[in-house]
Write an enzyme that holds these catalytic residues in place. Sequence first.
Site, short mmCIF file in Angstrom:
data_model
loop_
_atom_site.label_atom_id
_atom_site.label_comp_id
_atom_site.label_asym_id
_atom_site.label_seq_id
_atom_site.Cartn_x
_atom_site.Cartn_y
_atom_site.Cartn_z
N PRO A 9 24.50 2.08 -11.22
CA PRO A 9 25.64 2.54 -11.92
C PRO A 9 25.72 3.79 -13.08
O PRO A 9 24.73 3.53 -13.71
CB PRO A 9 26.53 1.52 -12.50
CG PRO A 9 25.30 0.56 -12.64
CD PRO A 9 24.43 0.72 -11.43
N ASN A 10 26.24 4.69 -12.97
CA ASN A 10 26.42 5.93 -14.02
C ASN A 10 25.27 6.91 -14.04
O ASN A 10 25.24 7.93 -14.70
CB ASN A 10 26.58 5.25 -15.18
CG ASN A 10 27.82 4.46 -15.47
OD1 ASN A 10 28.72 4.95 -15.39
ND2 ASN A 10 27.59 3.21 -15.69
N ARG A 17 25.85 12.24 -19.14
CA ARG A 17 25.72 11.05 -19.79
C ARG A 17 24.66 10.95 -20.84
O ARG A 17 23.59 11.18 -20.87
CB ARG A 17 25.37 10.07 -18.67
CG ARG A 17 25.14 8.68 -19.17
CD ARG A 17 24.71 7.77 -18.07
NE ARG A 17 24.67 6.53 -18.59
CZ ARG A 17 23.93 5.61 -17.97
NH1 ARG A 17 23.03 5.76 -16.97
NH2 ARG A 17 23.98 4.38 -18.42
N TYR A 22 19.02 10.13 -21.86
CA TYR A 22 18.61 10.32 -20.59
C TYR A 22 18.07 11.60 -20.27
O TYR A 22 17.91 11.80 -18.92
CB TYR A 22 19.92 9.90 -19.63
CG TYR A 22 20.15 8.28 -19.91
CD1 TYR A 22 19.27 7.31 -19.54
CD2 TYR A 22 21.27 7.98 -20.46
CE1 TYR A 22 19.47 5.97 -19.89
CE2 TYR A 22 21.86 6.57 -20.78
CZ TYR A 22 20.71 5.72 -20.29
OH TYR A 22 21.10 4.24 -20.53
N ASN A 73 16.22 1.94 -9.84
CA ASN A 73 16.52 1.73 -11.45
C ASN A 73 17.96 1.09 -10.97
O ASN A 73 19.07 1.82 -10.93
CB ASN A 73 16.72 3.23 -11.82
CG ASN A 73 17.31 3.21 -13.11
OD1 ASN A 73 17.52 2.12 -13.84
ND2 ASN A 73 16.99 4.20 -13.90
N ALA A 76 22.62 -0.53 -15.60
CA ALA A 76 23.01 -1.60 -16.35
C ALA A 76 22.98 -2.85 -15.62
O ALA A 76 23.13 -3.94 -16.15
CB ALA A 76 24.71 -1.42 -16.56
N GLU A 97 10.13 -1.06 -10.22
CA GLU A 97 11.53 -0.77 -11.16
C GLU A 97 11.18 0.45 -12.14
O GLU A 97 10.17 0.46 -12.65
CB GLU A 97 11.63 -2.08 -12.21
CG GLU A 97 12.82 -2.07 -12.99
CD GLU A 97 12.69 -3.25 -14.14
OE1 GLU A 97 11.68 -4.07 -14.10
OE2 GLU A 97 13.91 -3.55 -14.59
N HIS A 99 12.97 2.69 -15.36
CA HIS A 99 14.08 3.17 -16.36
C HIS A 99 13.86 4.27 -17.07
O HIS A 99 12.52 4.47 -17.35
CB HIS A 99 14.22 1.95 -17.40
CG HIS A 99 14.71 0.68 -16.62
ND1 HIS A 99 15.82 0.49 -16.18
CD2 HIS A 99 13.98 -0.42 -16.49
CE1 HIS A 99 15.84 -0.72 -15.55
NE2 HIS A 99 14.83 -1.26 -15.65
N ARG A 106 15.61 -0.70 -27.10
CA ARG A 106 16.82 -0.52 -27.34
C ARG A 106 17.61 -1.84 -27.67
O ARG A 106 17.02 -2.85 -28.02
CB ARG A 106 17.43 0.27 -26.07
CG ARG A 106 16.79 1.74 -25.76
CD ARG A 106 17.53 2.23 -24.45
NE ARG A 106 18.87 2.72 -24.77
CZ ARG A 106 19.93 2.97 -23.43
NH1 ARG A 106 19.10 3.17 -22.55
NH2 ARG A 106 20.98 3.04 -23.76
C1 DQA Z 1 18.61 2.55 -17.51
C2 DQA Z 1 18.67 1.51 -18.70
C3 DQA Z 1 19.94 0.97 -18.64
O1 DQA Z 1 19.89 -0.33 -19.74
C4 DQA Z 1 21.03 1.46 -18.76
O2 DQA Z 1 22.07 0.31 -18.43
C5 DQA Z 1 21.21 2.46 -17.64
C6 DQA Z 1 20.01 3.49 -17.48
C7 DQA Z 1 17.63 3.65 -17.71
O3 DQA Z 1 17.22 4.22 -16.64
O4 DQA Z 1 17.10 3.92 -18.81
O5 DQA Z 1 22.14 2.59 -16.97
O6 DQA Z 1 18.34 1.96 -16.61
#
Ligand code: DQA
Length: 148
Positions: A9-10, A17, A22, A73, A76, A97, A99, A106
């Site tokens: 998501p997002n 964003r 990011y 990835n 959230a 994985e 990020h 964080r």
């Molecule tokens: C994320 C880190 C997560 O905590 C966050 O909710 C994201 C992006 C990252 O790519 O750094 O949406 O996965």
Amino acid sequence: MKILVINGPNLNLLGLREPDIYGKQDYKALVELVENVCREEGISVELFQSNHEGAIVDKIQSAYGVFDGIVINPAAYTHTSVAILDALKAVTLPAVEVHISDVSRRESFRQVSYAGMACIKTYMGHGFEGYAMAIRYLKAYLGKENQP
Ligand code: DQA
């Protein structure tokens, strides 16, 4: 070698964003990076992005017998989704994985990764480059796995 790259998501709002966290590049630029790396490495790739947990679970399930490995990835859902963890475990495909940000530095609620418990490796805090690292790691891992 065929891999699936899943973004949660997002991540479709990359660029817009929280660019201080990011970066300023958008999701299209991430897709291009992934496709370029896979082309260079001789890997066939499909990208999938969803804001919905169940859709991600469905996609992981459908990867069984179709893909050799997964780069994920979960965004959230990383920190909340036992369903995504269980789906990754169910299909037993090697998963890496990623990020974009360094989640270890964080908020405390980002310190748990359920999906990570089913992954062979995690890259965090390398920006988009983390996807390239994950793809190359997965390729090397699959290469070793298929040795006689
Ligand atoms: C994320 C880190 C997560 O905590 C966050 O909710 C994201 C992006 C990252 O790519 O750094 O949406 O996965």
